[in-house]
Design an enzyme around this catalytic site. Structure first.
Site, PDB file in Angstrom:
ATOM      1  N   HIS A 122       0.871  -1.184   0.000  1.00  0.00           N
ATOM      2  CA  HIS A 122       0.000   0.000   0.000  1.00  0.00           C
ATOM      3  C   HIS A 122       0.912   1.239   0.000  1.00  0.00           C
ATOM      4  CE1 HIS A 122      -2.811   2.932   1.830  1.00  0.00           C
ATOM      5  NE2 HIS A 122      -3.782   2.125   1.461  1.00  0.00           N
ATOM      6  N   ASP A 199       3.054  -4.841   8.251  1.00  0.00           N
ATOM      7  CA  ASP A 199       1.853  -4.013   8.098  1.00  0.00           C
ATOM      8  C   ASP A 199       0.645  -4.944   8.194  1.00  0.00           C
ATOM      9  OD1 ASP A 199      -0.354  -2.661   7.198  1.00  0.00           O
ATOM     10  OD2 ASP A 199       0.575  -1.877   5.373  1.00  0.00           O
ATOM     11  N   GLN A 202      -4.398  -5.358   6.853  1.00  0.00           N
ATOM     12  CA  GLN A 202      -5.356  -6.276   6.219  1.00  0.00           C
ATOM     13  C   GLN A 202      -5.332  -7.677   6.820  1.00  0.00           C
ATOM     14  OE1 GLN A 202      -7.690  -5.304   4.352  1.00  0.00           O
ATOM     15  NE2 GLN A 202      -6.944  -3.280   3.774  1.00  0.00           N
ATOM     16  N   LYS A 225     -10.184  -1.007  10.518  1.00  0.00           N
ATOM     17  CA  LYS A 225     -10.176  -2.208   9.670  1.00  0.00           C
ATOM     18  C   LYS A 225     -10.641  -3.434  10.442  1.00  0.00           C
ATOM     19  CE  LYS A 225      -7.476  -0.241   6.297  1.00  0.00           C
ATOM     20  NZ  LYS A 225      -7.946   0.113   4.962  1.00  0.00           N
ATOM     21  N   CYS A 363      -4.640   2.345  -3.803  1.00  0.00           N
ATOM     22  CA  CYS A 363      -3.432   2.870  -3.143  1.00  0.00           C
ATOM     23  C   CYS A 363      -2.258   1.913  -3.320  1.00  0.00           C
ATOM     24  CB  CYS A 363      -3.679   3.125  -1.651  1.00  0.00           C
ATOM     25  SG  CYS A 363      -4.866   4.417  -1.356  1.00  0.00           S
TER      26      CYS A 363
HETATM   27  N1  PMP Z   1      -1.602  -0.785   4.615  1.00  0.00           N
HETATM   28  C1  PMP Z   1      -2.530  -1.564   4.036  1.00  0.00           C
HETATM   29  C2  PMP Z   1      -2.139  -2.926   3.562  1.00  0.00           C
HETATM   30  C3  PMP Z   1      -3.832  -1.096   3.883  1.00  0.00           C
HETATM   31  O1  PMP Z   1      -4.747  -1.855   3.291  1.00  0.00           O
HETATM   32  C4  PMP Z   1      -4.172   0.190   4.367  1.00  0.00           C
HETATM   33  C5  PMP Z   1      -5.572   0.750   4.229  1.00  0.00           C
HETATM   34  N2  PMP Z   1      -6.182   0.539   2.990  1.00  0.00           N
HETATM   35  C6  PMP Z   1      -3.172   0.955   4.968  1.00  0.00           C
HETATM   36  C7  PMP Z   1      -1.909   0.434   5.076  1.00  0.00           C
HETATM   37  C8  PMP Z   1      -3.446   2.326   5.496  1.00  0.00           C
HETATM   38  O2  PMP Z   1      -4.334   2.267   6.561  1.00  0.00           O
HETATM   39  P1  PMP Z   1      -4.933   3.616   7.190  1.00  0.00           P
HETATM   40  O3  PMP Z   1      -5.467   4.410   6.040  1.00  0.00           O
HETATM   41  O4  PMP Z   1      -5.989   3.143   8.111  1.00  0.00           O
HETATM   42  O5  PMP Z   1      -3.819   4.307   7.884  1.00  0.00           O
END
Ligand code: PMP
Length: 404
Positions: A122, A199, A202, A225, A363
């Site tokens: 991401h 990270d 997910q 999440k 993203c």
């Molecule tokens: N890493 C991953 C793998 C994600 O899926 C996401 C959210 N889509 C994020 C980071 C960022 O999370 P947040 O916007 O809640 O900070």
């Protein structure tokens, strides 16, 4: 016994309609819906407890502090951390990664040192490192993957050099659903003396997490999440690392004493928690973790595996569909394109049928470049989704396909 009817009843939003049709919410990778227990805990705390934490001698402040610190303990238990000192509350995954990207590169890296990420990250696990790279002359190395969306472990091994200082990798890809072998990746990195940030944005809602078993040095996730409120997240870090790192932001709470000559910093985890924390949000997060714990993370994982198998069969049967991400044991997220229908058209038409999916690059633009596409349609499932909703999605895609 997995009581899906009861679970769905716990989430009031799931019974609403959009465009006069029952809502089929399949955008859970972006954010999850909230059970009544979480929303009520937040409301009740505002109505009957609210006071700033850690600073007050008065009753409400003490009660709010107890709830906030009990939430830290709930998080510790949920991810099996050794100590609550290792649980830092942040605004979310993004802030947690920025905190490490800023402080780790400051304390432990110099020009020419390397950070390794994967091609399926991401943007939140790419851009903070690029900012640090620009500031300090750090080099970003990228672990490649095969066409199924499986990381190339041979290439991973070969990417290590004496300048590799950190590996930062997604536990589960938000686009492909690939569950990366993070335990093995940590072992490989540690054999070279390199720490690893996982990270968990997910994985936190889908996979039972044991940070000690993973041996991750850092593990980050967002409350929203995992059925908790927005605006709160967690940075887990091994105490030996958190002790070594400098503060991220300055302000109240993170200090021990302040004078114009010299300021000393608070102990862990407060050293990294400048300013009034979202103590209501942390309580909401704890309620969300209590909620999924009561169902059982193993039970949730088993239910979602079944849903994934079913959805894989149903979607693969659609003529002209291309699924991106076919790693064995993948998580319940499906990125796809059908024929030459633009992902935005597909998403818009599915929406009119009451089916909420996400479209675009998710993203993960470097991943899109690797796949040679601009974007996909993404349907991502959660503990409250059903096979009937998979059927509704498949029927919706078929309908759109026939329209084109
Ligand atoms: N890493 C991953 C793998 C994600 O899926 C996401 C959210 N889509 C994020 C980071 C960022 O999370 P947040 O916007 O809640 O900070």
């Amino acid at each position: 016994m997995y009581d899906i009817a009861q679970i769905r009843a716990d989430f009031p939003i799931l019974s609403r309609q959009v465009y006069g049709k029952p809502l089929v919410y399949l955008d859970n990778s972006a954010t999850t819906q909230k059970p009544r227990a979480v929303v009520e805990a937040i409301t009740n705390e505002y109505y009957s407890v609210n006071a700033n934490v850690h600073r007050g001698v008065h009753f409400l402040s003490q009660q709010a502090t107890e709830l906030h610190e009990a939430s830290r303990e709930t998080v510790r238990r949920f991810i099996h951390a050794r100590s609550a000192n290792e649980i830092v509350f942040t605004r979310g995954t993004t802030e947690s990664i920025n905190l490490i990207a800023s402080t780790f590169t400051e304390a432990c890296m110099k020009e020419g040192d390397e950070v390794m990420v994967s091609v399926m990250e991401h943007h939140s696990n790419i851009v903070p490192w690029q900012l640090a790279a620009a500031r300090k002359g750090i080099v970003l190395k990228v672990i490649p993957m095969d066409d199924q969306g499986v990381l190339d472990m041979e290439a991973y091994r070969k990417l290590f050099t004496p300048r590799t200082m950190l590996v930062s990798v997604a536990h589960v890809s938000n686009t492909l659903g690939t569950v990366n072998p993070v335990r093995e990746m940590v072992a490989i990195a540690h054999s070279r003396g390199v720490p690893v940030l996982v990270d968990g944005a997910q994985s936190i809602s889908h996979i039972p997490i044991d940070v000690q078993a993973l041996d991750a040095d850092f593990f980050v996730f967002s409350s929203h999440k995992v059925y908790g409120p927005t605006g709160v997240g967690v940075l887990y870090g091994k105490e030996k690392w958190l002790d070594r790192l400098p503060p991220y932001q300055g302000g109240g709470e993170m200090i021990q004493t302040v004078s114009f000559e010299r300021t000393t910093f608070n102990e862990l985890p407060f050293k990294f928690e400048a300013g009034t924390p979202d103590y209501i949000g942390t309580h909401g997060l704890a309620k969300a973790l209590d909620y999924v714990s009561a169902i059982g993370m193993d039970e949730i994982a088993a239910y979602e595996r079944e849903l994934t198998t079913y959805a894989t069969g149903r979607l693969n049967a659609i003529p002209g569909i291309r699924l991106f991400g076919e790693a064995p044991g993948k998580s319940c997220v499906f990125s796809f394109l059908v024929g030459n229908i633009h992902h935005l058209d597909m998403g818009t038409l599915l929406d009119r049928l009451g089916i909420a999916v996400r479209t675009g690059h998710h993203c993960a633009q470097p991943l899109m470049q690797r796949l040679g596409i601009e974007g996909t349609v993404r349907a991502s499932f959660a503990l409250y989704n059903t096979k009937e909703e998979v059927d509704a999605l498949a029927a919706g895609i078929e309908r759109v396909r026939r329209m084109f």
